[in-house]
Motif scaffolding. Structure first.
Motif, short mmCIF file in Angstrom:
data_model
loop_
_atom_site.label_atom_id
_atom_site.label_comp_id
_atom_site.label_asym_id
_atom_site.label_seq_id
_atom_site.Cartn_x
_atom_site.Cartn_y
_atom_site.Cartn_z
N UNK A 17 -52.43 36.61 9.74
CA UNK A 17 -52.14 37.65 10.50
C UNK A 17 -50.92 37.53 11.24
N UNK A 18 -50.66 38.63 12.24
CA UNK A 18 -49.44 38.59 13.08
C UNK A 18 -49.65 37.93 14.33
N UNK A 19 -48.83 37.31 14.88
CA UNK A 19 -49.05 36.65 16.28
C UNK A 19 -49.24 37.62 17.20
N UNK A 49 -48.81 24.83 7.48
CA UNK A 49 -48.63 26.33 7.64
C UNK A 49 -48.10 26.86 6.34
N UNK A 50 -47.01 26.24 5.95
CA UNK A 50 -46.55 26.65 4.69
C UNK A 50 -47.41 26.63 3.46
N UNK A 51 -48.23 25.71 3.41
CA UNK A 51 -49.09 25.25 2.33
C UNK A 51 -50.39 26.35 2.33
N UNK A 52 -50.69 26.44 3.72
CA UNK A 52 -51.73 27.67 3.80
C UNK A 52 -51.30 28.93 3.29
N UNK A 53 -50.08 29.41 3.71
CA UNK A 53 -49.37 30.67 3.38
C UNK A 53 -49.34 30.77 1.49
N UNK A 110 -39.21 34.97 -2.62
CA UNK A 110 -38.35 34.14 -1.74
C UNK A 110 -39.45 33.74 -0.79
N UNK A 111 -39.30 32.45 -0.22
CA UNK A 111 -40.26 31.62 0.59
C UNK A 111 -39.81 32.44 2.13
N UNK A 157 -39.80 34.31 10.05
CA UNK A 157 -41.06 35.13 9.51
C UNK A 157 -42.15 34.19 9.92
N UNK A 158 -42.06 33.00 9.71
CA UNK A 158 -43.13 31.67 9.88
C UNK A 158 -43.45 32.13 11.47
N UNK A 159 -42.39 31.99 12.27
CA UNK A 159 -42.72 32.29 13.73
C UNK A 159 -43.55 33.55 14.18
N UNK A 160 -43.28 34.47 13.27
CA UNK A 160 -43.96 35.80 13.67
C UNK A 160 -45.38 35.84 12.81
#
Length: 224
Positions: free
Chosen positions: A70-72, A124-128, A144-145, A150-153
């Protein structure tokens, strides 16, 4: 330390005990895995300011954890908090001789747990990655990863798969041997299937870029 193998049966708790239609219930972890693997959309149930809220979102999983994206800015993804996550597949209508005996052939899983916000960058990257591969296998290595911004958001929650309730209904109507069988009415099932269509390119996609094989091969295949 190597994680211990998971038991083949789900634990029976007060929240997962089947009080109705017990014959449709299952404690087999394999049934839970199969239901989760057949989809990528779940419904996340939370309580916000004392009121219930259920939101649809995408998910992914590993052997022990369900990941929800989801979004932050989403209030529904504030954690830690008790949550309920459901995944349902409708396989058809059960059309009996009486309306009372009508039903649905389905597979469903209800997961109870305490949601945890994933903050570790690697997890977090593995979960995504698992979310992406759940919906479109092969897309994570193709696209593209996520960038650091984007990870922070992005908020990623995880919920243990330890406590779950599974129900499955399949087969014909249940009134074939009762008094209504003499009504002379048709009864049976109306199957429901979902099939992936042909990939539709982005209107601004430059010519000459082919559909990648991992997407093209899904055309005409059944979902779920």
């Amino acid at each position: 330390m190597t994680p211990q193998p998971l038991p083949s049966s789900l634990p029976l708790t007060d929240r997962t005990r089947h009080r109705r239609l017990r014959e449709q219930g299952s404690l087999a972890r394999a049934d839970l895995d199969a239901i989760l693997d057949a989809g990528f959309i779940c419904h996340l149930g939370v309580v916000i300011d004392g009121r219930p809220l259920v939101v649809p979102t995408v998910y992914g999983r590993d052997e022990r954890w369900l990941y929800v994206h989801g979004s932050v800015a989403s209030r529904s993804l504030a954690a830690p908090a008790p949550v309920c996550v459901t995944v349902t597949h409708v396989d058809g209508l059960v059309l009996a001789r009486s309306v009372f005996e009508h039903g649905v052939n389905y597979r469903s899983a209800v997961i109870h747990g305490e949601a945890r916000t994933v903050t570790d960058p690697d997890e977090k990257l593995e979960g995504l990655r698992r979310l992406t591969e759940q919906a479109t296998p092969g897309q994570w290595p193709y696209a593209r990863r996520p960038s650091r911004k984007e990870l922070a958001a992005t908020t990623l929650l995880t919920v243990s798969l330890e406590e779950a309730s599974v129900k499955i209904r399949a087969g014909a109507p249940d009134d074939g041997d009762g008094p209504d069988a003499e009504l002379g009415l048709w009864a049976g099932t109306l199957p429901l299937t979902q099939v992936w269509g042909a990939p539709v390119p982005d209107p601004v996609l430059p010519p000459g870029i082919p559909v990648p094989a991992h997407i093209a091969r899904r055309e005409g295949t059944r979902h779920g």
